[in-house]
Design a protein around this motif. Structure first.
Motif, PDB file in Angstrom:
ATOM      1  N   UNK A  52      43.903  56.673  82.431  1.00 37.61           N
ATOM      2  CA  UNK A  52      43.673  55.302  82.896  1.00 37.61           C
ATOM      3  C   UNK A  52      42.192  55.035  83.137  1.00 37.61           C
ATOM      4  N   UNK A  53      41.477  56.058  83.626  1.00 36.90           N
ATOM      5  CA  UNK A  53      40.076  55.878  83.988  1.00 36.90           C
ATOM      6  C   UNK A  53      39.131  55.984  82.790  1.00 36.90           C
ATOM      7  N   UNK A  54      39.653  56.466  81.668  1.00 37.56           N
ATOM      8  CA  UNK A  54      38.802  56.634  80.493  1.00 37.56           C
ATOM      9  C   UNK A  54      38.074  57.955  80.435  1.00 37.56           C
ATOM     10  N   UNK A  55      38.504  58.932  81.214  1.00 36.76           N
ATOM     11  CA  UNK A  55      37.895  60.257  81.160  1.00 36.76           C
ATOM     12  C   UNK A  55      38.137  60.896  79.791  1.00 36.76           C
ATOM     13  N   UNK A  56      37.295  61.853  79.449  1.00 38.52           N
ATOM     14  CA  UNK A  56      37.435  62.600  78.199  1.00 38.52           C
ATOM     15  C   UNK A  56      38.479  63.692  78.434  1.00 38.52           C
ATOM     16  N   UNK A  57      39.594  63.618  77.716  1.00 41.61           N
ATOM     17  CA  UNK A  57      40.700  64.555  77.912  1.00 41.61           C
ATOM     18  C   UNK A  57      40.634  65.662  76.877  1.00 41.61           C
ATOM     19  N   UNK A  58      40.701  66.903  77.339  1.00 39.06           N
ATOM     20  CA  UNK A  58      40.687  68.066  76.459  1.00 39.06           C
ATOM     21  C   UNK A  58      41.891  68.944  76.780  1.00 39.06           C
ATOM     22  N   UNK A  59      42.616  69.363  75.750  1.00 42.59           N
ATOM     23  CA  UNK A  59      43.724  70.300  75.911  1.00 42.59           C
ATOM     24  C   UNK A  59      43.315  71.644  75.306  1.00 42.59           C
ATOM     25  N   UNK A  60      43.642  72.714  76.006  1.00 38.52           N
ATOM     26  CA  UNK A  60      43.319  74.067  75.542  1.00 38.52           C
ATOM     27  C   UNK A  60      44.607  74.870  75.509  1.00 38.52           C
ATOM     28  N   UNK A  61      44.766  75.695  74.484  1.00 37.75           N
ATOM     29  CA  UNK A  61      45.962  76.546  74.428  1.00 37.75           C
ATOM     30  C   UNK A  61      45.631  77.878  73.776  1.00 37.75           C
ATOM     31  N   UNK A  97      53.585  71.771  76.648  1.00 35.13           N
ATOM     32  CA  UNK A  97      54.852  71.207  77.105  1.00 35.13           C
ATOM     33  C   UNK A  97      54.866  69.687  76.932  1.00 35.13           C
ATOM     34  N   UNK A  98      56.057  69.160  76.687  1.00 34.60           N
ATOM     35  CA  UNK A  98      56.201  67.740  76.342  1.00 34.60           C
ATOM     36  C   UNK A  98      55.640  66.824  77.417  1.00 34.60           C
ATOM     37  N   UNK A  99      55.798  67.201  78.691  1.00 34.54           N
ATOM     38  CA  UNK A  99      55.335  66.342  79.779  1.00 34.54           C
ATOM     39  C   UNK A  99      53.825  66.122  79.758  1.00 34.54           C
ATOM     40  N   UNK A 100      53.106  67.066  79.160  1.00 34.09           N
ATOM     41  CA  UNK A 100      51.644  67.016  79.145  1.00 34.09           C
ATOM     42  C   UNK A 100      51.099  66.962  77.718  1.00 34.09           C
ATOM     43  N   UNK A 101      51.920  66.567  76.780  1.00 34.18           N
ATOM     44  CA  UNK A 101      51.534  66.587  75.371  1.00 34.18           C
ATOM     45  C   UNK A 101      50.326  65.701  75.113  1.00 34.18           C
ATOM     46  N   UNK A 102      49.427  66.158  74.254  1.00 34.28           N
ATOM     47  CA  UNK A 102      48.238  65.357  73.920  1.00 34.28           C
ATOM     48  C   UNK A 102      48.606  64.047  73.249  1.00 34.28           C
ATOM     49  N   UNK A 103      47.830  63.030  73.544  1.00 39.02           N
ATOM     50  CA  UNK A 103      47.938  61.766  72.828  1.00 39.02           C
ATOM     51  C   UNK A 103      46.988  61.778  71.633  1.00 39.02           C
ATOM     52  N   UNK A 104      47.200  60.865  70.717  1.00 39.40           N
ATOM     53  CA  UNK A 104      46.289  60.736  69.580  1.00 39.40           C
ATOM     54  C   UNK A 104      44.874  60.515  70.104  1.00 39.40           C
ATOM     55  N   UNK A 105      43.948  61.244  69.532  1.00 44.05           N
ATOM     56  CA  UNK A 105      42.555  61.119  69.945  1.00 44.05           C
ATOM     57  C   UNK A 105      42.129  62.106  71.010  1.00 44.05           C
ATOM     58  N   UNK A 106      43.087  62.863  71.563  1.00 41.70           N
ATOM     59  CA  UNK A 106      42.742  63.888  72.553  1.00 41.70           C
ATOM     60  C   UNK A 106      42.660  65.245  71.856  1.00 41.70           C
ATOM     61  N   UNK A 107      41.470  65.870  71.813  1.00 42.66           N
ATOM     62  CA  UNK A 107      41.324  67.115  71.076  1.00 42.66           C
ATOM     63  C   UNK A 107      42.079  68.278  71.710  1.00 42.66           C
ATOM     64  N   UNK A 108      42.573  69.167  70.858  1.00 43.87           N
ATOM     65  CA  UNK A 108      43.246  70.393  71.288  1.00 43.87           C
ATOM     66  C   UNK A 108      42.441  71.571  70.754  1.00 43.87           C
ATOM     67  N   UNK A 109      41.995  72.439  71.652  1.00 44.49           N
ATOM     68  CA  UNK A 109      41.219  73.617  71.273  1.00 44.49           C
ATOM     69  C   UNK A 109      42.108  74.849  71.355  1.00 44.49           C
TER      70      UNK A 109
END
Length: 206
Positions: A52-61, A97-109
């Motif tokens: 909501x705030x426009x922060x840069x979201x990064x997912x790592x796995x 996990x599905x509850x925290x799945x990345x949205x389009x445009x959120x990079x996954x490393x």
């Protein structure tokens, strides 16, 4: 009030194999702590506020290529992954996990070790995006979260660890890791971070 564009939220290792108590789970003690501490719900709330705030979201796995030769951690405990063909990039167990799945445009490393800055372009991408402040949460506290906080602070980032977005293999392990976390950054609750991101006090809203 929106978060400054120099802030990123790093979502660390919220993967089926690590947090799920079903048949694909590989870490029963960790998954039990995740459930007991309500980590996924807290992480969902912070992730929603960050979006909501426009922060840069990064997912790592943690995820490996077919050869397993790209893994930088060659300790014996990591040998179990290639031996059992575990945590391959496209496998259900390596999925976030599905509850925290990345949205389009959120990079996954993807990483092939504990520290997400090793063997990945994560730090370079953060610098390229002008990121100086990182908010981190994940599992396990005593492994990826602590490694990220240590490396991130030494790399010049201002680190905030969200205590209730994290869990380890026991409450004692989580507490021990959190006790030293102030050496590497700020420790905050999910409600404090949500207020920081959105400018809305949850207490006042209640």
């Amino acid at each position: 009030m929106t978060t400054p564009p120099r802030t990123a939220l790093l979502m660390l290792d919220y993967q089926v194999a690590l947090v799920d108590q079903g048949p694909l789970g590989r870490a029963a003690a960790l998954a039990a702590q995740v459930a007991e501490r309500g980590v996924i719900d807290k992480a969902q709330a912070v992730l929603a506020a960050a979006r909501e705030s426009g922060a840069f979201i990064v997912h790592v796995r943690l995820a490996f290529d077919e050869t397993y030769l790209l893994r930088t951690n060659r300790l014996a405990r990591f040998d179990g992954y290639p031996n059992s063909r575990a945590m391959l990039r496209d496998s259900p167990e390596a999925a976030i996990v599905a509850e925290l799945a990345p949205l389009a445009g959120e990079p996954v490393f993807d990483k092939a070790c504990v520290d997400p800055f090793v063997g990945s372009p994560l730090l370079h991408v953060l610098h390229a995006e002008g990121i100086r402040d990182v908010i981190i949460g994940g599992v396990a506290t005593s492994i990826v979260v602590e490694s990220t906080a240590r490396h991130g602070s030494d790399a010049g980032l201002q680190v905030t660890v969200v205590e209730d977005m994290c869990a380890s293999f026991s409450e004692a392990a989580h507490a021990a890791s959190m006790a030293i976390m102030p050496m590497f950054g700020t420790v905050a609750s999910s409600s404090q971070v949500i207020e920081r991101l959105t400018g809305t006090s949850l207490t006042a809203a209640a």
